[in-house]
Structure formats: C-alpha cells, structure tokens
Design a protein around this motif. Structure first.
Motif, short mmCIF file in Angstrom:
data_model
loop_
_atom_site.label_atom_id
_atom_site.label_comp_id
_atom_site.label_asym_id
_atom_site.label_seq_id
_atom_site.Cartn_x
_atom_site.Cartn_y
_atom_site.Cartn_z
N LEU A 121 0.96 -1.28 -0.02
CA LEU A 121 -0.09 -0.03 0.04
C LEU A 121 0.88 1.07 -0.03
CD1 LEU A 121 -2.34 -1.06 2.86
CD2 LEU A 121 -3.12 -0.56 0.46
N ASP A 122 0.47 2.37 -0.75
CA ASP A 122 1.29 3.58 -0.79
C ASP A 122 0.65 4.32 0.70
OD1 ASP A 122 -1.13 5.09 -1.34
OD2 ASP A 122 -0.30 5.37 -3.49
N ASP A 134 -0.86 7.05 0.99
CA ASP A 134 -2.16 7.58 1.03
C ASP A 134 -3.13 6.65 0.82
OD1 ASP A 134 -0.99 10.18 0.81
OD2 ASP A 134 -1.65 10.29 -1.40
N ALA A 135 -2.99 5.48 0.38
CA ALA A 135 -3.94 4.40 0.47
C ALA A 135 -4.13 3.75 1.92
CB ALA A 135 -3.49 3.12 -0.38
N VAL A 160 -4.94 -3.40 -9.68
CA VAL A 160 -3.88 -3.00 -10.08
C VAL A 160 -2.96 -4.17 -10.96
CG1 VAL A 160 -2.75 -4.16 -8.14
CG2 VAL A 160 -1.53 -1.99 -9.08
N ARG A 185 2.02 -1.63 -6.47
CA ARG A 185 1.67 -0.60 -5.45
C ARG A 185 0.21 -0.20 -5.48
NH1 ARG A 185 4.83 3.82 -2.73
NH2 ARG A 185 6.56 3.23 -3.92
N LEU A 186 -0.62 -0.43 -4.21
CA LEU A 186 -1.90 -0.08 -4.30
C LEU A 186 -2.07 1.48 -3.98
CD1 LEU A 186 -3.74 -3.16 -2.57
CD2 LEU A 186 -3.36 -2.63 -4.91
N SER A 187 -2.96 2.09 -4.83
CA SER A 187 -3.16 3.68 -4.43
C SER A 187 -4.44 3.69 -4.11
CB SER A 187 -2.77 4.51 -5.67
OG SER A 187 -1.23 4.30 -5.96
N PRO A 188 -5.04 5.12 -3.65
CA PRO A 188 -6.40 4.87 -3.24
C PRO A 188 -7.42 4.54 -4.22
CG PRO A 188 -5.06 6.65 -2.32
CD PRO A 188 -4.26 5.92 -3.13
N HIS A 189 -7.19 5.02 -5.62
CA HIS A 189 -8.15 4.81 -6.58
C HIS A 189 -8.23 3.33 -6.77
CE1 HIS A 189 -4.57 4.58 -9.11
NE2 HIS A 189 -5.28 3.80 -9.91
N HIS A 190 -7.44 2.39 -6.50
CA HIS A 190 -7.68 1.13 -6.57
C HIS A 190 -8.55 0.27 -5.47
CE1 HIS A 190 -3.16 1.24 -8.16
NE2 HIS A 190 -3.97 1.09 -9.34
N THR A 216 -3.88 12.57 2.91
CA THR A 216 -2.56 12.25 2.67
C THR A 216 -1.59 12.30 3.64
OG1 THR A 216 -2.05 14.69 2.37
CG2 THR A 216 -2.77 13.45 0.42
#
Length: 525
Positions: A386-387, A389-390, A417, A435-440, A453
């Motif tokens: 996870l990044d 932000d996620a 992803v 890497r998982l971001s919030p939109h995922h 953030t």
C-alpha cells in the motif's frame, strides 16, 4: 552492543515479571533498533517461527503492515536459505533468490541489493530469524559477522527463555501460536482489542459458557476458535453450527441426533452436533435465530448435561462447552419476547464483545498486511504493498462491513492494479512489485480530494536554489536521485524547524530509516 545488552536485559526483566503485555511490540522493536540502528541497513526484521511460517515481531524501515504478514518458508527461498545456514548467511547482489522485502522498504520501490540474515536457534530447533537489507551494494559489508552471530545467539536465548516463562506464555503466543490461515488475534495495537484478549485469556481455561457479541464481519468465529485453542478442551473437537441455516423442522435432530425410524425419512441413525462436540466445544453461531419452541430443550441440555436423541428412550451424558455467537442484542430480544430470559442468562455466563473495526483503526495495518500477503500468494507476484495515501484512506474509512469488508476491498484492489499491467507472462508477474493507491481501493463516499495524505509538500526554503531539468540531466541517475532526496528532506526539515521526528512523519518514512538516509546524504553526522 551496550545499548543492545541494556535492551535485552530490560526485555527479559519485563518477561520474567509477566509485565510485557502492553509493551511487547515496543520492547522487541527497541531491541532490534539497539542491534541494527547504527548500521547501514535500510530495513531489518526480527521474526519468530511458527510451524513452517515466520511472523515479524519487530520491523525497522518497513511498513507496519509487514508485522501482519506470515512469511512461509516454502514460499520464500531466501528466508529458507537463512534458516538452514549455520552462521551468517550473506547473499550476493546478483542472487536469483527473490527477496521478500523487495519493493517494501520505505525509502522507495527499489530492489534490495545487499542482504544477510541469521537463524535464531534453540539447539537444533529454529525459533526465529534476524534479517538485514540494504539498497546499496555492499551496504552491509562492514558488519562484523562475529559480533552479529554473538548477538543472534543472545536473541535466540531470549526467545527460548520467553517461551519457557509460564507467566508470559500468553504474550509469546502472540507470535508463536497463531494458525497459519487465520486472522492474527494477538498482535493488536488498539486498546479495545488488548482488553478483549485479556478477557479471553481469563475465561478460555474455564468451562464457563461464553456469549460472543459483535457486528457482522468483525471476526467472531476467529475469537471462538481462539477460545477453544486456549482451553483445556483444545485436544477435543470444535464443532460449529449455524443456527440460522438449519430448517426449523430439523433443528432438534441436527442438534441432538435421532434414531432410525424416529420420524418419516429417518432411515439411519444420526449423531447430533452435541454428541459430535462431546469432550470439546460447541459453537452455536447466530444463536438468536433459534425458534422459541426449541429454546426450552436447549436450556434443559445446558442445565442437565444430557441429550435425548429423537426416538431414543434414554438420555445420554455429554460434556460440552458452549460458545454462543450473535450479532443481535439478545437482551432486547428477551424484552421483546423473542428469546427466553433463562436461556439468555445461561448462555451469558461470560459475555465478550468483539469491537467493530471503526473503533480500532490502529489495527488496520496489521490486518491489511495479512490480506496483502494472501493476495500476493494468490496472484503469484513478488510483492504487494500500500502506498501512504492508500493506508491513510483505509484508516479513515468507517468499515461498515468490518474485517470482511477490508479483506474483500484489498482483494478487489489487488486485481485492479494487476489488471493495469495488461497481459504479462507468469515469469514477469512473479517479478512484479505492485503498489496499491487510493483509486484502486474504490472506497465509496470518499472522493479523491478528501482522501487524507501522509504529508504535505512544504514550500521551498527562502533563497533555496530551484532544481531544474537541465541540472538533473547533467548528473548520473544515482547522483540526481540523491540530490533530489537531499533537497526534499532539507525542505521538510526546515519546514518542521529542524524536528527530525516530525520530518519523518511528514515524509511518511520510518524515523530510523530517515536518519540513516540523512547520514548517507551528508545531512547529518
């Protein structure tokens, strides 16, 4: 080494007094930091062994969700190589064995270039691992193997002593006695789960009936399994029955059994769930769904310790411990006349409430790590993370579906992803770090501009030279990267008035890792 010995002495003192419950994670982390904090390692772990998997009890330079991941030796050949090595196991930079922490180190998504590890043993028995990783080639070359091996032997002794101290068996089981495929039950950060685990440890060795309350998806079944495993009946069966799924006309037969010919269609004798659980534990899931007509019979069985199968003329003695599970407020059901008060009090000998996930955001990273590792294995990729932000988005969400919703959210996100990669060969997939971001995550009701953030980019310091593309083009890639990191850290540090801890939080990086990076970049001595 002096700091390490002091930390080791303090940890052993806490363990010997049974006072480590609230500081278990902090003590092991302090011990690890004292051992490797002054080295050039960008990441390090201290793991304990459970059957064929390892569970980190302390990590440095890695996301906290790593502590929630089980590392199975058969799936991580580099860890298996360390486990079988008699001394310090060093890997060459071009080793073909995949590193379990590639892409997980806080600094960036780079691969590990220098790696070593040492097995922690009690005689011939593997009880844990110590691992160190560096992003720089030869970053760990200056470490003294003799000193590290001596420290590893002391760590192994500490784990062995902790295991043998009867007053700390519950604390040690947080890392050593978890089921491989179950949600971790002990390594919690939240106070509410700490209190639940304390209560569980008190009632588990008794034969008292337990009434488990909790919303759908909070993990009540996992708590029931933990009660059974920690009970005096752990060698007996654990029988689970979903009361809501039983047809009303067959509930009595399912619970108490029947003889051949007891009713139309009873062509053979059948043991009921109570008989199957004899000597063990019977978990009555959704007990609030039992019809009123059957509740007096269940009450009689609990009072008398006997069952009478349908069609039988004789009662049979049974020895069963009851764990009743419900997401209803049974006291309200009693007031409404839908549940017998005497049965309620019989089941409610020791009530336990599993808190919803929204009341324990401190535990989300551990649960996320567990589910990320499950998805990494299922999808056959090198690593899944996870990044920042996620992770912040997961923590901010209220989770009406609790742990089950978190599990499904991360499963869907992992597929999204992976889908962004398009069609790739199995070999390329096995080398992928995703890497998982919030939109995922696609969490409902959390627009992109409301996703919290990890830190804000500070304004550049007054008079600072602004980096240009031409400046970067003139430098080799490594020097350009170092130059950017140096400027970025300096800007954050000045914005935080020289506070390194606040700077680390703003940069979403482990504080120890930031200090090591700053020393390498010449920002501090």
């Amino acid at each position: 080494m002096t700091d390490f010995l002091d930390a080791l002495r303090d940890l052993l003192a806490r363990l010997s007094t049974g006072d480590a419950e609230d500081t278990y994670h902090d003590d092991w982390t302090r011990l690890l930091h004292a051992l490797v904090g002054d080295t050039q390692a960008d990441a390090s772990t201290l793991m304990v062994m459970n059957q064929d998997s390892l569970r980190p009890v302390a990590v440095l330079g890695l996301p906290d969700d790593v502590r929630g991941r089980p590392f199975r030796l058969q799936e991580h050949p580099r860890l298996a190589a360390i486990a079988s090595h008699p001394g310090i196991c060093r890997f060459p930079p071009d080793s073909e064995l995949p590193d379990p922490f590639d892409g997980l180190i806080d600094e960036d998504m780079s691969q590990v270039h220098d790696c070593l590890g040492v097995a922690l043993r009690d005689g011939d028995r593997l009880i844990g691992l110590l691992t160190l990783d560096a992003l720089d080639v030869q970053g760990l070359a200056s470490l003294d193997d003799g000193e590290l091996l001596a420290a590893a032997r002391l760590l192994g002794t500490c784990l062995r002593v902790a295991e043998q101290l009867s007053t700390t068996r519950q604390q040690l089981s947080e890392a050593l006695e978890e089921e491989q495929r179950s949600v971790p039950l002990q390594q919690w950060h939240s106070p509410v789960m700490g209190r639940l685990m304390n209560a569980l440890s008190l009632v588990a060795p008794t034969d008292m009936s337990v009434l488990l309350h909790g919303e759908t998806g909070v993990g009540k079944e996992a708590v029931a399994r933990a009660l059974h495993v920690r009970s005096q009946r752990h060698r007996g069966p654990l029988v689970q029955v979903n009361c809501a799924a039983l047809p009303e006309h067959l509930i009595e037969s399912e619970l108490f059994g029947h003889r051949r010919g007891a009713f139309s269609g009873a062509h053979a004798e059948r043991r009921g769930h109570f008989a199957m659980a004899d000597g063990g534990t019977l978990m009555l899931d959704e007990v609030g769904e039992l019809p009123l007509s059957l509740q007096p019979k269940l009450l009689r069985v609990l009072q008398e310790g006997e069952i009478q199968p349908l069609g039988s003329e004789r009662a049979e003695r049974i020895d069963v411990r009851i764990i009743a599970v419900t997401n209803r407020d049974l006291s309200s059901e009693v007031e409404a006349g839908r549940f017998r008060e005497d049965l309620y009090h019989r089941l409610n000998a020791f009530p336990l409430t599993v808190p919803p996930l929204r009341e324990r955001p401190e535990d989300i990273s551990l649960l996320a790590g567990h589910f990320l590792e499950d998805n990494r294995i299922r999808l056959g990729i090198a690593n899944l993370r996870l990044d920042a932000d996620a992770m912040a988005a997961l923590t901010a969400w209220q989770w009406p579906g609790n742990i089950r919703e978190l599990e499904h959210t991360l499963g869907r996100a992992a597929l999204r992803v992976l889908g962004e990669q398009g069609a790739v060969s199995p070999q390329m997939r096995r080398q992928s770090v995703l890497r998982l971001s919030p939109h995922h995550l696609a969490l409902p009701g959390l627009p992109a501009n409301e996703i919290p953030t990890c830190g804000e980019t500070p304004a550049p310091p007054t008079g600072a030279k602004k980096a240009t593309l031409d400046d970067a083009v003139a430098l080799p890639l490594r020097e350009a990267t170092d130059d950017f990191q140096r400027r970025h850290i300096q800007a954050h540090l000045e914005a935080k008035s020289g506070n390194w801890a606040a700077t680390a939080r703003g940069l979403c990086i482990d504080a120890g890792n930031l200090h090591r990076l700053a020393r390498r970049l010449g920002l501090k001595d």
